[in-house]
Write a protein that holds these residues in place. Sequence first.
Motif, short mmCIF file in Angstrom:
data_model
loop_
_atom_site.label_atom_id
_atom_site.label_comp_id
_atom_site.label_asym_id
_atom_site.label_seq_id
_atom_site.Cartn_x
_atom_site.Cartn_y
_atom_site.Cartn_z
N VAL B 30 41.28 54.87 97.70
CA VAL B 30 41.14 55.46 99.02
C VAL B 30 42.49 55.54 99.73
O VAL B 30 42.79 56.50 100.41
CB VAL B 30 40.14 54.63 99.87
N ASN B 31 43.32 54.53 99.52
CA ASN B 31 44.60 54.51 100.20
C ASN B 31 45.73 55.09 99.36
O ASN B 31 46.90 54.97 99.72
CB ASN B 31 44.94 53.08 100.61
N GLU B 32 45.37 55.67 98.26
CA GLU B 32 46.34 56.31 97.38
C GLU B 32 47.48 55.36 97.01
O GLU B 32 48.64 55.77 96.96
CB GLU B 32 46.88 57.59 98.03
N GLU B 33 47.10 54.11 96.78
CA GLU B 33 48.11 53.17 96.32
C GLU B 33 48.35 53.38 94.84
O GLU B 33 47.44 53.79 94.11
CB GLU B 33 47.62 51.74 96.56
N PRO B 34 49.56 53.11 94.38
CA PRO B 34 49.87 53.32 92.97
C PRO B 34 49.25 52.23 92.10
O PRO B 34 48.74 51.24 92.62
CB PRO B 34 51.40 53.21 92.94
N GLY B 35 49.27 52.45 90.81
CA GLY B 35 48.78 51.41 89.91
C GLY B 35 47.33 51.57 89.54
O GLY B 35 46.66 50.57 89.26
N VAL B 36 46.81 52.78 89.58
CA VAL B 36 45.45 53.02 89.13
C VAL B 36 45.48 54.18 88.14
O VAL B 36 46.15 55.18 88.39
CB VAL B 36 44.52 53.38 90.31
N THR B 37 44.81 54.02 87.02
CA THR B 37 44.78 55.09 86.00
C THR B 37 44.10 56.34 86.53
O THR B 37 43.16 56.24 87.34
CB THR B 37 43.95 54.63 84.78
N GLU B 38 44.57 57.47 86.06
CA GLU B 38 43.93 58.74 86.39
C GLU B 38 42.43 58.65 86.16
O GLU B 38 41.62 59.12 86.97
CB GLU B 38 44.51 59.86 85.52
N ASP B 39 42.10 58.06 85.05
CA ASP B 39 40.70 57.97 84.65
C ASP B 39 39.88 57.18 85.68
O ASP B 39 38.82 57.63 86.13
CB ASP B 39 40.63 57.29 83.27
N THR B 40 40.40 56.03 86.06
CA THR B 40 39.70 55.21 87.05
C THR B 40 39.60 55.97 88.37
O THR B 40 38.55 55.96 89.02
CB THR B 40 40.47 53.89 87.27
N ILE B 41 40.71 56.59 88.75
CA ILE B 41 40.70 57.33 90.02
C ILE B 41 39.55 58.32 90.05
O ILE B 41 38.79 58.39 91.01
CB ILE B 41 42.04 58.07 90.22
N SER B 42 39.39 59.07 88.97
CA SER B 42 38.37 60.11 89.03
C SER B 42 36.98 59.49 89.01
O SER B 42 36.06 60.03 89.64
CB SER B 42 38.56 61.12 87.89
#
Lengths: 339, 339
Positions: B30-42
């Motif tokens: 939600v806060n667009e913090e780094p350190g999350v995989t593209e896959d998880t984000i979606s």
Amino acid sequence: MTDIPRTARPTMKDVAARAGVGLKTVSRVVNEEPGVTEDTISRVQAAIDALGFRRNDSARLLRKGRTASIGLVLEDLADPFYSPLSRAVEDLARAHSTLLFTGSSAEDADREQELVLAFCARRVDGLVIVPASEDHRYLEPEIAAGVATVFVDRPAGGIDADVVLSDNAGGTREGVAHLIAHGHRRIGFIGDLPRIHTAAERLRGYREAMEDAGLPVHGNWVSCGPTAPGRVRAAVESMLSGPEPVTALFAGNNRITVTAVRVLADLPSVVALVGFDDFELADLLRPAVTVVAQDPGQLGRTAAGLLFQRLDGVAGAPKRVELACRLIPRGSGELPPVP
Amino acid sequence: MTDIPRTARPTMKDVAARAGVGLKTVSRVVNEEPGVTEDTISRVQAAIDALGFRRNDSARLLRKGRTASIGLVLEDLADPFYSPLSRAVEDLARAHSTLLFTGSSAEDADREQELVLAFCARRVDGLVIVPASEDHRYLEPEIAAGVATVFVDRPAGGIDADVVLSDNAGGTREGVAHLIAHGHRRIGFIGDLPRIHTAAERLRGYREAMEDAGLPVHGNWVSCGPTAPGRVRAAVESMLSGPEPVTALFAGNNRITVTAVRVLADLPSVVALVGFDDFELADLLRPAVTVVAQDPGQLGRTAAGLLFQRLDGVAGAPKRVELACRLIPRGSGELPPVP
DNA sequence: TATGGGCTGGACAACGTTGTCAACAAAGGG
DNA sequence: CCCTTTGTTGACAACGTTGTCCAGCCCATA
């Protein structure tokens, strides 16, 4: 003496520590809940005063669920037309111990959405919206989640919601009929952008009134567009020239009316004028300006009233309230046609 | 299909459960913090969309300390004079991603305090206040706790705080001197309640201008009181009668000016008039009304600018900014004296 | 194969308040 | 004298989010 921390605000915990009582007891005192000894109350009160404690309502409302705040989105805070509307909404909000967020959409759909969603993110209990956008489906999840929503002045787009309107078409019909009754046959209409609901309705009212009287509407008698003075001036001048010049004008909102008055003041011809929306000093101009008046305060009061009904749990299908307009003859609309 | 709960709003916990991830991961997305995989984000994004989740900013801001909101207290939301001021404050607030609470004090000290403290309880970051009260010591703990505060139009009472004013005395001096330059010797002043700072300053300006010109001020040439039309009408009529009738009037604010125009329109006598505050259509009246104009938008911009400077950490002693007024000659102030 | 580092993800406490519940003391009844 | 009742008080979890910190995992390197 008193050890007020300069930076961080004291919390109930600080008060409790200082008064030598439990956290909950402070809460009880602050909320005037029963079941606390006089003695304890005064000890807590003393600590509150010494520390300059003030309850954090944000935290309180997070806990309680309701935020006791509503959002008002209108077209432009600086437009005097909306001033009484805002004030009316504010008065009802105050009567319900509710705080008011305000913002201007500047007639921009994105800005409207941004504002509305920002209010929703703050979990306002309700919204009063003068729509700039034509599509309000983005509000569906919010409304489903319980945000009471009332639209004013223009209906919502794409969703079924409470709305409070003026009778724009009817008012315009009455205004145009008034000109016809005073002998006019060639009447021009200058309106706002037709994508704006009120502008479209007023245009419809004009056409209906002309048709009802069996009068034709020539090509250059209708001009819709932005309210910029240049555009309005050009429209007036065009309608007054050519083979079939108009003898009367209907102006589609207060800004257009004012510009029309300015333009007509510069011209030698005598042209009758009726404007939509009342405005201050209309009675002091010469000739005084005849208008079809809405009551923006009543618009706001009705909308806010409906909103708080919803918040009080009144359910039911979305309501559509339409408020009548009032023709105020002052002189400019009673001028006879000059060929 | 999608199982949106009709009553309770989905929270990050719900989103996390549905996406099969941890709470903090949702927060990161939600806060667009780094350190999350593209896959998880979606995956998270899909859950957010399905549930119609919207972050609760109240909770967020409780955690973060700042609320990204400011409060604006003015005399009356419905007064067109304040409309551009509100709008200017709103524009700066938006530029700083800050939401705006508004409220009217209705020129009532208790209501002002109630509003201001309600805003403080909501932990607004700052306040812009058009004071109605004469004593703002109740704000001391708030200011000490870090609530940035700027007063507009009138100074604070009892505390030393930032303030943005118009040069009321100077503007009035100029307006009255303008009448004197056009030959007037007997000039009346109709003002607002003298407990209102601006009213007192304008009265001072009038007296100074008269004194500078070596002119006396007779007993019934000065009338201060509420802006109710009846009171103003009586004042005008009194000044125009008796052994030493005035030949010109200075009106202390826009409402008084408008009433004065109305009264003078009913009378046979020709009386010169200068009013404090510009108003719409002043140029269209006959005679057009000469005014001493403030710039309410600039007042608001300056105040909000100062506020956000403070919020950005600019320290220093309280500032006092005084904005010049502008005389706009239009006709009514240039009429010669008629004995 | 062991080690280390970078990346990803989650558990947990905290923000300041309120609701629930239980502990405790004093008072009253048997 | 004990048990119940009443009244006062505090411990604790919860509201929905973010910050801190630590546990895995994967891959490269020794």
